[in-house]
Motif scaffolding. Sequence first.
Motif, short mmCIF file in Angstrom:
data_model
loop_
_atom_site.label_atom_id
_atom_site.label_comp_id
_atom_site.label_asym_id
_atom_site.label_seq_id
_atom_site.Cartn_x
_atom_site.Cartn_y
_atom_site.Cartn_z
N SER B 22 28.46 23.26 32.80
CA SER B 22 29.29 22.44 33.55
C SER B 22 29.50 21.12 32.94
O SER B 22 30.32 20.18 33.27
N ARG B 23 28.62 20.57 31.99
CA ARG B 23 28.90 19.35 31.24
C ARG B 23 30.15 19.37 30.37
O ARG B 23 30.76 18.41 30.24
N ARG B 24 30.25 20.45 29.96
CA ARG B 24 31.51 20.70 28.79
C ARG B 24 32.92 20.85 29.46
O ARG B 24 32.79 21.45 30.85
N VAL B 25 33.70 20.77 28.94
CA VAL B 25 35.19 20.78 29.63
C VAL B 25 35.35 21.89 29.91
O VAL B 25 35.94 22.25 31.25
N GLY B 26 35.12 23.00 29.14
CA GLY B 26 35.12 24.41 29.60
C GLY B 26 34.44 25.04 30.90
O GLY B 26 34.91 25.99 31.52
N GLY B 27 33.35 24.06 31.24
CA GLY B 27 32.61 24.38 32.16
C GLY B 27 32.89 23.89 33.60
O GLY B 27 32.52 24.32 34.51
N ARG B 28 33.74 22.79 33.57
CA ARG B 28 34.18 21.87 34.76
C ARG B 28 34.86 22.70 35.67
O ARG B 28 34.66 22.59 37.05
N TYR B 98 44.26 22.23 28.77
CA TYR B 98 43.40 20.94 28.14
C TYR B 98 43.42 20.84 26.69
O TYR B 98 43.42 19.64 26.45
N THR B 99 43.50 21.80 25.94
CA THR B 99 43.48 21.78 24.65
C THR B 99 44.12 20.44 23.84
O THR B 99 45.31 20.62 24.07
N SER B 100 43.20 19.81 22.96
CA SER B 100 44.00 18.74 22.30
C SER B 100 44.55 19.54 20.85
O SER B 100 44.10 20.60 20.49
#
Lengths: 707, 707
Positions: B22-28, B98-100
Amino acid sequence: MRDLTSLLSPRSIAIVGATPDSRRVGGRPLSFLRRFDFPGTIYPVNPKYREIDGIRCYESVTELPETADMAIICVPVNGVIETVRECQAVGILAMTIYTSGFSEMGGDGASLEKELKALAESKGSLICGPNCQGVANFNDRMVANFSSTLGRDEISAGPIGFVSQSGLFTGIVAAECYRRGLGIGYLNSTGNEAVVDYADMIAYMARDPRINVVAGYMEGVRDGNKLRAALRVAQDHNKPVIILKVGRNVKSAQAAASHTGSIAGSYEVYKAAFRQWGVIEANDITELFDLIELFSLAPDFSKGPRVGILTNSGGIGVFCADKANDLGLQLANFSPGTKAKILEKLPAFGSAQNPVDFTLQALNDAEAIGWHIEQVVKDPNVDAVLAFFGVQMLNIDALCIELVKANKLNNKPVVVGWMLGDPSMPTRLRAEGVPCFQDPSRALQALRALVKAEEKNSEDIRSSDVNGANTFIKRMAESGVRQLGESRAKQALDLMGIRVTRGKVASDAEEAIGVADEIGYPVVLKVESQDIPHKSEAGGVRVNIEKSNEIAQIFNEICASVREFDSNAKIKGVGVYEMIEDAIELIVGVKRDPVFGPIVLLGSGGIMVEMLKDTVIRVAPVSHSDAVGMIEELKIYPLLKGARGRVKSDLDAVADILTKLSNFTLSTGLIAELEINPLMLFAEGKGVCAADALISLRAAGDPFTAT
Amino acid sequence: MRDLTSLLSPRSIAIVGATPDSRRVGGRPLSFLRRFDFPGTIYPVNPKYREIDGIRCYESVTELPETADMAIICVPVNGVIETVRECQAVGILAMTIYTSGFSEMGGDGASLEKELKALAESKGSLICGPNCQGVANFNDRMVANFSSTLGRDEISAGPIGFVSQSGLFTGIVAAECYRRGLGIGYLNSTGNEAVVDYADMIAYMARDPRINVVAGYMEGVRDGNKLRAALRVAQDHNKPVIILKVGRNVKSAQAAASHTGSIAGSYEVYKAAFRQWGVIEANDITELFDLIELFSLAPDFSKGPRVGILTNSGGIGVFCADKANDLGLQLANFSPGTKAKILEKLPAFGSAQNPVDFTLQALNDAEAIGWHIEQVVKDPNVDAVLAFFGVQMLNIDALCIELVKANKLNNKPVVVGWMLGDPSMPTRLRAEGVPCFQDPSRALQALRALVKAEEKNSEDIRSSDVNGANTFIKRMAESGVRQLGESRAKQALDLMGIRVTRGKVASDAEEAIGVADEIGYPVVLKVESQDIPHKSEAGGVRVNIEKSNEIAQIFNEICASVREFDSNAKIKGVGVYEMIEDAIELIVGVKRDPVFGPIVLLGSGGIMVEMLKDTVIRVAPVSHSDAVGMIEELKIYPLLKGARGRVKSDLDAVADILTKLSNFTLSTGLIAELEINPLMLFAEGKGVCAADALISLRAAGDPFTAT
């Protein structure tokens, strides 16, 4: 300036009117002195008690075993004079009077304060107040200020000297400095200033080597000259002075007959004086504290406008760049070496331009952040640095170390913007000398003040020969003249070496034709009458008269028009003057302010002065650099300096006339008001010419004391 | 405007690229959706996992048991297009990417974004992003914004709709609203706006009845017309829109040949548009939140400039009075009844004037405080109330009750200044609907915005007959003309019924004499050449020619001078025109902005325009009230309206010409730039006259899309 040592660093203190209830005003001094561990002796004085809180209480100051250095007086108003007498009788030099009911109530209170003042002066007593919240000197653990926040917050000693004309405001200062983790030196409230005044406080605090910034809340002073002297002490000791001035809309009681009049007096004059004398003015309460923080933490910071900005948000970076521009700061151009070094440790999507966007790197690589800031601090194109972090919760310890390190690298200010991140960071940073602000706008505003504080006026007062004019004015005053109309006022200017339009007053049409023929055409005809200060309004002015045969008719028309305007006006004649063309119209003048004495004014002439309010003032003496500053502050300055291929005007001549009028007014002491309107300004090297002038002299009973 | 229901109120969400950390963007997203108790179904999608946090994880969206309403896409950049195709294949309508690595990187990223956009449009997919921080709708417990603060602060649902073009800024909004105790409705970041844009978000949020204020952080929009339409939706639904606009110093890429050119484009145009379309602009971050607080707590507050101020410090009272004045608010004059009632419960040393000083009464008598505030709120001369308390620690519960009661008395705003007192007070007050600010300046600034928000333009667009001019311009464009010099431009103006200086272009001196004799003297001679846009610079203008026998020589001098200036310039002849005297010179024009389309400009002519930058712009269509507002905003307005006995100018004629030019430009669509310089303005009833004009037409390949 008074030596306030016995008031602000007493070795022993008597509290007259002491009570055991620490919630009451009379109970607080003892409680606070003990709370802050006052190292000297405390003598409670109150016939009602034998002892208070374990300390012996005396019936009166006459019974004390030694002469206390200072007495705090919190007895009822009808006992104050008696108490002061007793203190004087036993040799107590300094007193702080909390008691209210003096001049702030008017009437009897005002009379009582007069008596108090006379009493103090008769023995040279130092009296702070009455009607004040007291004084405190935290460096000496002497807390005689009864603000309730001092019973709550654990104020630490420090380099801030504060003086306030509002009681409650000292409580706000204490609470806010405590909240920010800033140490306080002095926290002095001056109340009614019967004896010790604002200027005394500024000068004394500025001389204390433990103080590095003097700040204050000001409503107004009575003696502008003394304030100036106190501010000079602060400048000589290299102590910045920051003031929040309130009461800015109080209308001057002096109604005035000329344009000059509507400007002198009131806040505009304070503002000019502050600018001349190096005061940093805060515009609101938060800014006051921001500036106190920056200047107290950064006494030796270098000052320059080129800011390097680093953020953990590209968006806030753009916002900061806008704000820096709005504030007149510059976004520094990093040198190529700096950019290259920043790129070494920046993620691909960051930006090595100013503002630097180090993106989310801040979350996990404090060393890289430190590296980036270091590169920016070391760049010779950068004067100051703002590092901003929004909602930063992780990595706090490491970041703190890096920020403190960057701040110590050299004497460039490194300030931190810390918005909604870990709440412990700001006080941790400040404890290590790093200023920290929540909103980045405020950080930039504070940096701007740092730059502004450097823009000091040099006091290059230039002398001018005004003896002839002085003698002339003195003769006028002695013969009872109060108003000098155009011809006499011009005579005074001429004696100072100021060019005036050629011509003279003719008593009939025939004489007028003779004068005009001598001057050469075109000419201007103007009524000469002391009863008509605004000639145009009365139909008393006609310009651009090109032929001799037009003069007689116009002469008569002018007289008729003026008589119709005011049938009682005494008409001395009609002045015939050379017509000035191809010049820019200015207005210059002198006016007397009740606090600051003579004020010199410069403005655009014609419709500009009304429409744009394009006027600038300075307090006399006006130095050469003051005069140059006045010219540059005019809205029409771009026109005067010859923008876009226009002819440059003779700005040196304008500066000269401003300093000359300042010197003249100060040396004669007789001028109430002087106005040259219009002053015609020619191209560079061609000088100026006064086309009309008016001087009012001071009456014998003139209430103004400032000279 | 797009219907964003499936994006912002989805019943089911697929998270493509979900991870357990959950610390990573995909986990949030999974973590936050569960934290805020999302009531719908969540489908993690990632071939690497069988389940995440106890929920079944799918290999691809094609395997989901139902069609999710929305997909969050956080896969690596090279997988985005494929993922979007898959979502489209199974019928998912809305996606948040979200992806940049798209247009913000330029080059290949920009191409990829084009592909994405085309793909979305082919199926009508709602795409938010790419390169965004996602969206959130707290009223529906749908949190698909990955800002880390949403993992920390317990945001409550509420009436604030926020849209941001900066990712990190949404985190700041969340944290600050949480700190203030304000509930949030939407927290949407738009990223690159490949499909769903800023205007879509504003309109959608404004239509939601649970939202009462729409706010945003804006860098810029691509389509001014669409923004206008969205703002109209907000106005129709009576929702205030507050925007912090950054990137204000970005220089317009369009260099321009005329004065008009240096103004159009960039921030000045946004500012004009905001003013016209009712946007409340915040000047810094703190002000943004202050305004959000005030408008969200006070949707139905009445708005007026007369402020009643009450404080527990006389000093701060004076400061507040200054500030109110600085901000253009008025210090209310209490009615006699109010003063009498205040005096009933005020200590002798307090003040019943505005500002009311209730001194230390605040420490122990909350009911008296409540009484005083009630009297002020009820006074018909008062529109809004500020109650300020410094370092107030005692009596909190009782004071809170009184303040809430006063705020509910009627719909006048009662705001509180709470500086350094009990820290629980601000959130307690806000929870009961009372806005609370630390610094009283900020409270007053917010009240000022409330008043400004009421000053809305009425959209009274006046029609004008521009058909003749349209036909003329169309014919010019068809025959390949791009630049209309003085005579043709004046012809167009004449066809609109705008008076132009009489005269015509003469091809030789003899013809010029004939024209001048016909017009009557004095006349003006001006070169006519499409190659000389600035005639004066080239020595191509001579004014005030009084006699017939001067014409020939001046005609030749003009031709010689212009040839010397530019030997390649084609000279069509020399125009001979009537000379206009006794008029004020203005400049009016039209310019095309890449975002907002045609912009109408009004400025002072002559030296004023350079020196004072006295120009005002509005976005077309310019309503009659826009035009009146433009005139009143000019620095020379006092002169125009006839201050101090001067003749009033024909302001109606100026307003008419502004709306006429707006109508003309919008209806032809062919104008790139139009300038009348000078426009001569006469006294009331005498109209205006165009003394020179220039029109540039748009080329076929003109890049501007806005009309």
